[in-house]
Design a protein around this motif. Structure first.
Motif: not given
Length: 307
Positions: A30-52
């Motif tokens: 199909n050319g695509f695949l969804v990955i649930k929960g690749a980023l979670q918790g502290e890592e997600l918050r850290t990456v969000q803040a960095e990219m903000e």
């Protein structure tokens, strides 16, 4: 034309170490695949803040820096931030993200041991100003290449993506000819975005998508849309790059060393403690030589482009 009917598959990085054979087959078909929960918790918050921080810098206006790209806002027509290149070079957490073990084990499963990271970018839909992304392929497979392994992006979603902001895909278009894809793209043109033969892929913050560079995808313009930040890491089988480009062979070694450095950054990240790290062990012509220090994390593509 009726909507495509597919039996959706997705992987869950919270409960799996790697994608399964069934999930890999869904991606290849199909050319695509969804990955649930690749980023979670502290890592997600850290990456969000960095990219903000990067968004704020871009919104304030960056003079004479081609890494910050702008476009015509979907609602007001004003010049708005739409893309930032080389995000790994700009942020330590983005270096650690490149070492994500579930992602790299899954890339290895699909591309083999000698894969390399290539592009790294963040694409944005600014609040209320989402810019239409017409139907497109990211690129074509290098000329002359008969290697069937996919070249693909891993798209990390830092914000929820609903029907106003999410990616749309045409399943199976990764198997279409160049001519068939061009005909579909030209049917809509640059302004219209028809979805009768496509499906939406709404996601939560922290989810990811694998998408083949040859699958047709895009997204409509936003109207009152919230912020949507998506980080793209592209990976390619090293043998394809070695034999067909588009980068020089020198580039491969530099990006291998960069990946090793990012794996070290991952091992030191507080949110990565206790996870089973990925072991990078390319083979053949791409086998690792002597370890060297990565002096930079930004290797401009055109500086390493084959003639």
């Amino acid at each position: 034309m009726s909507k495509p009917q597919i039996d959706m598959r997705y992987a869950d990085a919270r409960t799996q170490d790697c994608i399964t054979e069934e999930q890999a087959r869904f991606f290849l078909d199909n050319g695509f695949l969804v990955i649930k929960g690749a980023l979670q918790g502290e890592e997600l918050r850290t990456v969000q803040a960095e990219m903000e921080k990067q968004v704020a810098k871009g919104v304030a206006g960056v003079q004479d820096d081609p890494d910050y790209m702008y476009g015509k806002g979907g609602k007001t027509g004003r010049n708005v931030l739409r893309r930032i290149e080389y995000v790994i070079d700009k942020s330590d957490p983005m270096k650690a993200l490149l070492g994500h073990p579930f992602i790299l084990r899954s890339v290895e499963k699909l591309q083999g041991r000698s894969f390399i990271p290539t592009w790294d970018s963040m694409v944005l839909k600014m609040p209320g100003e989402g810019i239409v992304v017409p139907w497109h392929r990211d690129a074509e497979v290098p000329a002359g290449c008969t290697d069937p392994r996919p070249i693909f992006n891993v798209d990390f979603y830092l914000d929820p993506a609903d029907l106003a902001t999410c990616l749309w895909v045409i399943p199976g278009s990764n198997k279409w000819s160049i001519e068939a894809c061009q005909a579909r793209i030209q049917r809509d043109g640059a302004e219209r975005f028809s979805t009768e033969d496509a499906i939406p892929v709404p996601l939560e913050a922290g989810d990811a998508i694998f998408h083949d560079i040859t699958v047709l995808h895009g997204s409509p313009a936003g109207d009152g849309n919230p912020l949507r930040r998506t980080v793209y890491y592209e990976f390619r089988p090293g043998e394809i790059e070695w034999n067909y480009g588009p980068h020089t062979r020198e580039y491969l070694g530099l990006k291998q060393q960069m990946l090793l450095e990012c794996l070290d950054r991952r091992a030191a990240a507080p949110y990565a403690q206790g996870e089973e790290p990925f072991v990078y062990n390319p083979e053949g012509d791409l086998a690792l030589g002597e370890r060297t220090k990565a002096d930079t994390f930004r290797y401009p593509h055109l500086a390493y482009w084959r003639d």
